[in-house]
Design a protein around this motif. Structure first.
Motif, PDB file in Angstrom:
ATOM      1  N   LEU A  31     -32.193  22.040  25.824  1.00  0.00           N
ATOM      2  CA  LEU A  31     -33.237  21.232  25.211  1.00  0.00           C
ATOM      3  C   LEU A  31     -32.617  19.993  24.576  1.00  0.00           C
ATOM      4  O   LEU A  31     -33.131  18.876  24.711  1.00  0.00           O
ATOM      5  CB  LEU A  31     -33.976  22.063  24.151  1.00  0.00           C
ATOM      6  N   PHE A  32     -31.509  20.191  23.896  1.00  0.00           N
ATOM      7  CA  PHE A  32     -30.801  19.058  23.295  1.00  0.00           C
ATOM      8  C   PHE A  32     -30.347  18.083  24.381  1.00  0.00           C
ATOM      9  O   PHE A  32     -30.450  16.863  24.225  1.00  0.00           O
ATOM     10  CB  PHE A  32     -29.594  19.559  22.507  1.00  0.00           C
ATOM     11  N   GLY A  33     -29.857  18.609  25.511  1.00  0.00           N
ATOM     12  CA  GLY A  33     -29.391  17.740  26.586  1.00  0.00           C
ATOM     13  C   GLY A  33     -30.503  16.881  27.159  1.00  0.00           C
ATOM     14  O   GLY A  33     -30.308  15.683  27.413  1.00  0.00           O
ATOM     15  N   SER A  34     -31.687  17.460  27.356  1.00  0.00           N
ATOM     16  CA  SER A  34     -32.825  16.689  27.868  1.00  0.00           C
ATOM     17  C   SER A  34     -33.240  15.615  26.867  1.00  0.00           C
ATOM     18  O   SER A  34     -33.509  14.468  27.245  1.00  0.00           O
ATOM     19  CB  SER A  34     -34.004  17.622  28.155  1.00  0.00           C
ATOM     20  N   ALA A  35     -33.272  15.994  25.597  1.00  0.00           N
ATOM     21  CA  ALA A  35     -33.650  15.026  24.570  1.00  0.00           C
ATOM     22  C   ALA A  35     -32.603  13.923  24.441  1.00  0.00           C
ATOM     23  O   ALA A  35     -32.948  12.754  24.201  1.00  0.00           O
ATOM     24  CB  ALA A  35     -33.834  15.734  23.227  1.00  0.00           C
ATOM     25  N   ALA A  36     -31.320  14.271  24.609  1.00  0.00           N
ATOM     26  CA  ALA A  36     -30.259  13.258  24.529  1.00  0.00           C
ATOM     27  C   ALA A  36     -30.404  12.220  25.636  1.00  0.00           C
ATOM     28  O   ALA A  36     -30.076  11.050  25.446  1.00  0.00           O
ATOM     29  CB  ALA A  36     -28.892  13.935  24.616  1.00  0.00           C
ATOM     30  N   ALA A  37     -30.909  12.645  26.792  1.00  0.00           N
ATOM     31  CA  ALA A  37     -31.083  11.716  27.913  1.00  0.00           C
ATOM     32  C   ALA A  37     -32.343  10.871  27.779  1.00  0.00           C
ATOM     33  O   ALA A  37     -32.348   9.694  28.150  1.00  0.00           O
ATOM     34  CB  ALA A  37     -31.117  12.489  29.226  1.00  0.00           C
ATOM     35  N   LEU A  38     -33.419  11.449  27.225  1.00  0.00           N
ATOM     36  CA  LEU A  38     -34.727  10.799  27.309  1.00  0.00           C
ATOM     37  C   LEU A  38     -35.336  10.379  25.981  1.00  0.00           C
ATOM     38  O   LEU A  38     -36.192   9.484  25.957  1.00  0.00           O
ATOM     39  CB  LEU A  38     -35.712  11.745  28.029  1.00  0.00           C
ATOM     40  N   ILE A  39     -34.948  10.992  24.869  1.00  0.00           N
ATOM     41  CA  ILE A  39     -35.626  10.755  23.591  1.00  0.00           C
ATOM     42  C   ILE A  39     -34.709  10.199  22.511  1.00  0.00           C
ATOM     43  O   ILE A  39     -35.013   9.194  21.855  1.00  0.00           O
ATOM     44  CB  ILE A  39     -36.283  12.055  23.063  1.00  0.00           C
ATOM     45  N   PHE A  40     -33.568  10.832  22.301  1.00  0.00           N
ATOM     46  CA  PHE A  40     -32.713  10.511  21.161  1.00  0.00           C
ATOM     47  C   PHE A  40     -32.236   9.061  21.098  1.00  0.00           C
ATOM     48  O   PHE A  40     -32.075   8.527  19.994  1.00  0.00           O
ATOM     49  CB  PHE A  40     -31.515  11.460  21.106  1.00  0.00           C
ATOM     50  N   SER A  47     -31.056   1.046  18.724  1.00  0.00           N
ATOM     51  CA  SER A  47     -31.727   0.444  19.871  1.00  0.00           C
ATOM     52  C   SER A  47     -31.759   1.443  21.008  1.00  0.00           C
ATOM     53  O   SER A  47     -30.997   2.414  21.021  1.00  0.00           O
ATOM     54  CB  SER A  47     -31.003  -0.829  20.316  1.00  0.00           C
ATOM     55  N   GLY A  48     -32.635   1.229  21.971  1.00  0.00           N
ATOM     56  CA  GLY A  48     -32.760   2.157  23.076  1.00  0.00           C
ATOM     57  C   GLY A  48     -32.058   1.689  24.323  1.00  0.00           C
ATOM     58  O   GLY A  48     -32.455   2.040  25.433  1.00  0.00           O
ATOM     59  N   ASP A  49     -30.987   0.882  24.204  1.00  0.00           N
ATOM     60  CA  ASP A  49     -30.314   0.320  25.367  1.00  0.00           C
ATOM     61  C   ASP A  49     -29.211   1.257  25.880  1.00  0.00           C
ATOM     62  O   ASP A  49     -29.099   2.407  25.455  1.00  0.00           O
ATOM     63  CB  ASP A  49     -29.748  -1.060  25.034  1.00  0.00           C
ATOM     64  N   GLN A  50     -28.368   0.736  26.763  1.00  0.00           N
ATOM     65  CA  GLN A  50     -27.298   1.522  27.372  1.00  0.00           C
ATOM     66  C   GLN A  50     -26.307   2.044  26.338  1.00  0.00           C
ATOM     67  O   GLN A  50     -25.832   3.178  26.430  1.00  0.00           O
ATOM     68  CB  GLN A  50     -26.561   0.676  28.413  1.00  0.00           C
ATOM     69  N   ALA A  51     -26.001   1.236  25.326  1.00  0.00           N
ATOM     70  CA  ALA A  51     -25.072   1.673  24.278  1.00  0.00           C
ATOM     71  C   ALA A  51     -25.639   2.865  23.523  1.00  0.00           C
ATOM     72  O   ALA A  51     -24.915   3.812  23.182  1.00  0.00           O
ATOM     73  CB  ALA A  51     -24.776   0.525  23.319  1.00  0.00           C
ATOM     74  N   ALA A  52     -26.945   2.834  23.260  1.00  0.00           N
ATOM     75  CA  ALA A  52     -27.583   3.955  22.572  1.00  0.00           C
ATOM     76  C   ALA A  52     -27.537   5.215  23.433  1.00  0.00           C
ATOM     77  O   ALA A  52     -27.353   6.329  22.926  1.00  0.00           O
ATOM     78  CB  ALA A  52     -29.023   3.604  22.218  1.00  0.00           C
ATOM     79  N   LEU A  53     -27.693   5.051  24.762  1.00  0.00           N
ATOM     80  CA  LEU A  53     -27.626   6.202  25.659  1.00  0.00           C
ATOM     81  C   LEU A  53     -26.229   6.816  25.651  1.00  0.00           C
ATOM     82  O   LEU A  53     -26.083   8.042  25.619  1.00  0.00           O
ATOM     83  CB  LEU A  53     -28.017   5.775  27.074  1.00  0.00           C
ATOM     84  N   VAL A  54     -25.192   5.970  25.674  1.00  0.00           N
ATOM     85  CA  VAL A  54     -23.818   6.479  25.623  1.00  0.00           C
ATOM     86  C   VAL A  54     -23.592   7.247  24.314  1.00  0.00           C
ATOM     87  O   VAL A  54     -23.005   8.342  24.315  1.00  0.00           O
ATOM     88  CB  VAL A  54     -22.805   5.327  25.760  1.00  0.00           C
ATOM     89  N   MET A  55     -24.058   6.686  23.195  1.00  0.00           N
ATOM     90  CA  MET A  55     -23.893   7.368  21.902  1.00  0.00           C
ATOM     91  C   MET A  55     -24.684   8.666  21.862  1.00  0.00           C
ATOM     92  O   MET A  55     -24.232   9.677  21.306  1.00  0.00           O
ATOM     93  CB  MET A  55     -24.314   6.440  20.767  1.00  0.00           C
ATOM     94  N   VAL A 384     -19.049   9.556  32.398  1.00  0.00           N
ATOM     95  CA  VAL A 384     -19.548   8.987  33.655  1.00  0.00           C
ATOM     96  C   VAL A 384     -20.486   7.812  33.388  1.00  0.00           C
ATOM     97  O   VAL A 384     -20.479   6.823  34.128  1.00  0.00           O
ATOM     98  CB  VAL A 384     -20.240  10.073  34.498  1.00  0.00           C
ATOM     99  N   THR A 385     -21.277   7.900  32.321  1.00  0.00           N
ATOM    100  CA  THR A 385     -22.153   6.775  31.958  1.00  0.00           C
ATOM    101  C   THR A 385     -21.321   5.552  31.594  1.00  0.00           C
ATOM    102  O   THR A 385     -21.620   4.427  32.016  1.00  0.00           O
ATOM    103  CB  THR A 385     -23.068   7.160  30.783  1.00  0.00           C
ATOM    104  N   ALA A 386     -20.265   5.763  30.811  1.00  0.00           N
ATOM    105  CA  ALA A 386     -19.393   4.642  30.426  1.00  0.00           C
ATOM    106  C   ALA A 386     -18.697   4.018  31.626  1.00  0.00           C
ATOM    107  O   ALA A 386     -18.391   2.822  31.644  1.00  0.00           O
ATOM    108  CB  ALA A 386     -18.354   5.117  29.406  1.00  0.00           C
ATOM    109  N   LEU A 387     -18.460   4.812  32.684  1.00  0.00           N
ATOM    110  CA  LEU A 387     -17.807   4.312  33.899  1.00  0.00           C
ATOM    111  C   LEU A 387     -18.795   3.656  34.865  1.00  0.00           C
ATOM    112  O   LEU A 387     -18.392   3.191  35.931  1.00  0.00           O
ATOM    113  CB  LEU A 387     -17.081   5.455  34.610  1.00  0.00           C
ATOM    114  N   GLY A 388     -20.059   3.649  34.486  1.00  0.00           N
ATOM    115  CA  GLY A 388     -21.065   3.007  35.332  1.00  0.00           C
ATOM    116  C   GLY A 388     -21.863   3.963  36.180  1.00  0.00           C
ATOM    117  O   GLY A 388     -22.537   3.544  37.129  1.00  0.00           O
ATOM    118  N   GLY A 389     -21.837   5.248  35.849  1.00  0.00           N
ATOM    119  CA  GLY A 389     -22.533   6.245  36.650  1.00  0.00           C
ATOM    120  C   GLY A 389     -24.036   6.187  36.590  1.00  0.00           C
ATOM    121  O   GLY A 389     -24.714   6.797  37.426  1.00  0.00           O
ATOM    122  N   VAL A 390     -24.583   5.472  35.596  1.00  0.00           N
ATOM    123  CA  VAL A 390     -26.035   5.353  35.484  1.00  0.00           C
ATOM    124  C   VAL A 390     -26.497   3.975  35.945  1.00  0.00           C
ATOM    125  O   VAL A 390     -27.680   3.682  35.984  1.00  0.00           O
ATOM    126  CB  VAL A 390     -26.491   5.654  34.037  1.00  0.00           C
TER     127      VAL A 390
END
Length: 442
Positions: A31-40, A47-55, A384-390
């Motif tokens: 549940l935490f993993g799904s929220a980390a990808a889509l909500i957190f 901010s909700g940008d790429q840096a926020a997704l990596v964090m 992988v996100t930091a390496l450009g995987g997304v």
């Protein structure tokens, strides 16, 4: 002195208790993993940008830092006071920390204290999860008949698939909510619901007695005062082997968490990516016990290695299909990659790893080895996100990463002894020692 009740093997009951406990624990974890990808990224960061997704993915990974620490602590007590008592603790700790996450204020209310508190809760989740799979696998293995250990222990990991299904199913209506509802209170509901499932699992697990193998070791005075000492003295190679094999768990986090973010990037609807996780895990509920049965017939090593290598071979096709616009193809390849590929390794590792250790250090050996190896799984999404995987073309990064992990795990598995035919009482004993002991008792 032990009684008949405490020494009787109850493999079916042990498998059910392990399934339910793992389902609850990993409902919370996934549940935490799904929220980390889509909500957190939009709730706990500025901010909700790429840096926020990596964090956000980094907070997901923090639990995997706590897990090795928890493994040393919980492994010690699991081998000292018993598997069942430690498993009751892990269940309650996971449920409480997950419920608290649902109560946390966001970045808009308390600034950087919000992600700090989120990390603290995530660390408690990690401490709890550190002992769950190792303890449940040890308990089920020691209750199982010698010739069906892989089948019964596969239900521990099948429980984790059940938890992921439940987490995804509950999260699907959340992502469908209007943004003002979803990002205010809607996302909190699945975390609060963890209290309900914890209560159910608690009453199932509390009725299960300790394993005959542990009770026998206790009665014979074989319980080590500090299990870590004989573990590192007699089994350090096995611990290292488990560490390397356990990196294969990164395939699960790539599939279940990173793919959510990648799918969103290439235009796949959030609900569709969540349904991908559900469908693949539903199929895995059926295939994992079958892979467990296969491992009881042909051995742990070939099934585990097949699962690792097939994951690497299929991952690029699955990731490419996400950008094809063909939803049916994506679902078919997702099921093939996860349920008929990775599921083989996932089903077999509880018996494969657990059978490397003797009863007196099994909990510690499995917990420490797996949790260090799982560090790669925890940080796979952020790495992988930091390496450009997304980003555009990220399927190449994801596929190469998966292939490297699969080769490491397969190479380590090749160095292990095959234990399919070894009696439970002799597990963790070197073959030459077993021959001497058997000759003495003949």
């Amino acid at each position: 002195m032990t009684t008949a009740a405490t020494t009787r093997k109850t493999p079916v009951k042990a498998a059910i208790a392990s399934f339910m406990g793992s389902a609850v624990e990993y409902y919370d974890f996934f549940l935490f993993g799904s929220a980390a990808a889509l909500i957190f990224p939009s709730i706990f960061f500025p901010s909700g940008d790429q840096a926020a997704l990596v964090m956000s993915f980094a907070t997901f990974g923090f639990a995997y830092i706590a897990r090795p620490v928890g493994a040393f602590f919980l492994g010690h007590f699991g081998d000292r006071i018993g598997r069942q008592k430690v498993l009751m603790f892990t269940l309650i700790a996971m449920g409480a920390s997950t419920f608290v996450i649902g109560c946390l204020p966001g970045f808009a209310q308390i600034g950087w204290f919000a992600p700090v508190l989120l990390v603290v809760c995530r660390l408690f989740q990690g401490l709890s999860a550190a002992g769950e799979q190792a303890g449940a696998s040890s308990l089920t293995l020691e209750h199982a008949p010698d010739d069906r250990r892989s089948f019964f222990t596969s239900w521990t990991l099948t429980g984790t698939q059940g938890g992921q299904i439940l987490a995804a199913l509950i999260f699907i209506p959340v992502v469908a909510m209007p943004d003002d509802v979803k990002y205010s209170w809607g996302w909190r509901i699945p975390f609060w619901l963890s209290a309900v499932v914890v209560v159910v699992a608690y009453f199932i697990r509390r009725s299960l007695h300790e394993t005959p193998a542990f009770e026998a070791a206790k009665a014979q005075g074989e319980i080590a005062r500090i299990p870590l000492i004989p573990l590192m003295r007699d089994h350090w190679r096995d611990v290292l082997r488990v560490v390397l094999c356990a990196t294969i768990a990164a395939v699960s986090t790539v599939f279940g968490n990173l793919a959510l973010a990648y799918g969103k990037e290439v235009g796949v609807a959030e609900a569709v990516t969540l349904w991908l996780v559900v469908v693949a895990n539903v199929f895995a509920l059926g295939t994992q016990p079958l892979f467990g049965m296969l491992a009881d017939r042909v051995g742990r090593k070939p099934v585990f290695i097949y699962g690792a290598l097939s994951s690497a071979a299929l991952m690029p096709f699955y990731m490419l299909s996400m950008g094809s616009g063909n939803t049916l193809l994506t679902f078919a390849l997702g099921v093939l990659t996860f349920s008929f590929g990775y599921a083989a390794a996932n089903a077999v590792w509880p018996s494969f790893y657990g059978e490397m250790f003797s009863t007196r250090v099994r909990f510690s050996g499995m917990a420490i080895g797996t949790q260090i190896g799982f560090l790669m799984a925890g940080f796979a999404p952020s790495i992988v996100t930091a390496l450009g995987g997304v980003a555009e073309g990220g399927w190449i990064v994801i596929s190469v990463f998966t292939a490297v992990i699969a080769l490491i795990a397969s190479g380590a598995a090749l160095t292990a002894r095959e234990t399919r035919s070894v009696p439970t009482a002799d597990l963790g004993t070197r073959p030459e020692v077993r021959r001497v002991l058997n000759a003495q008792t003949a």
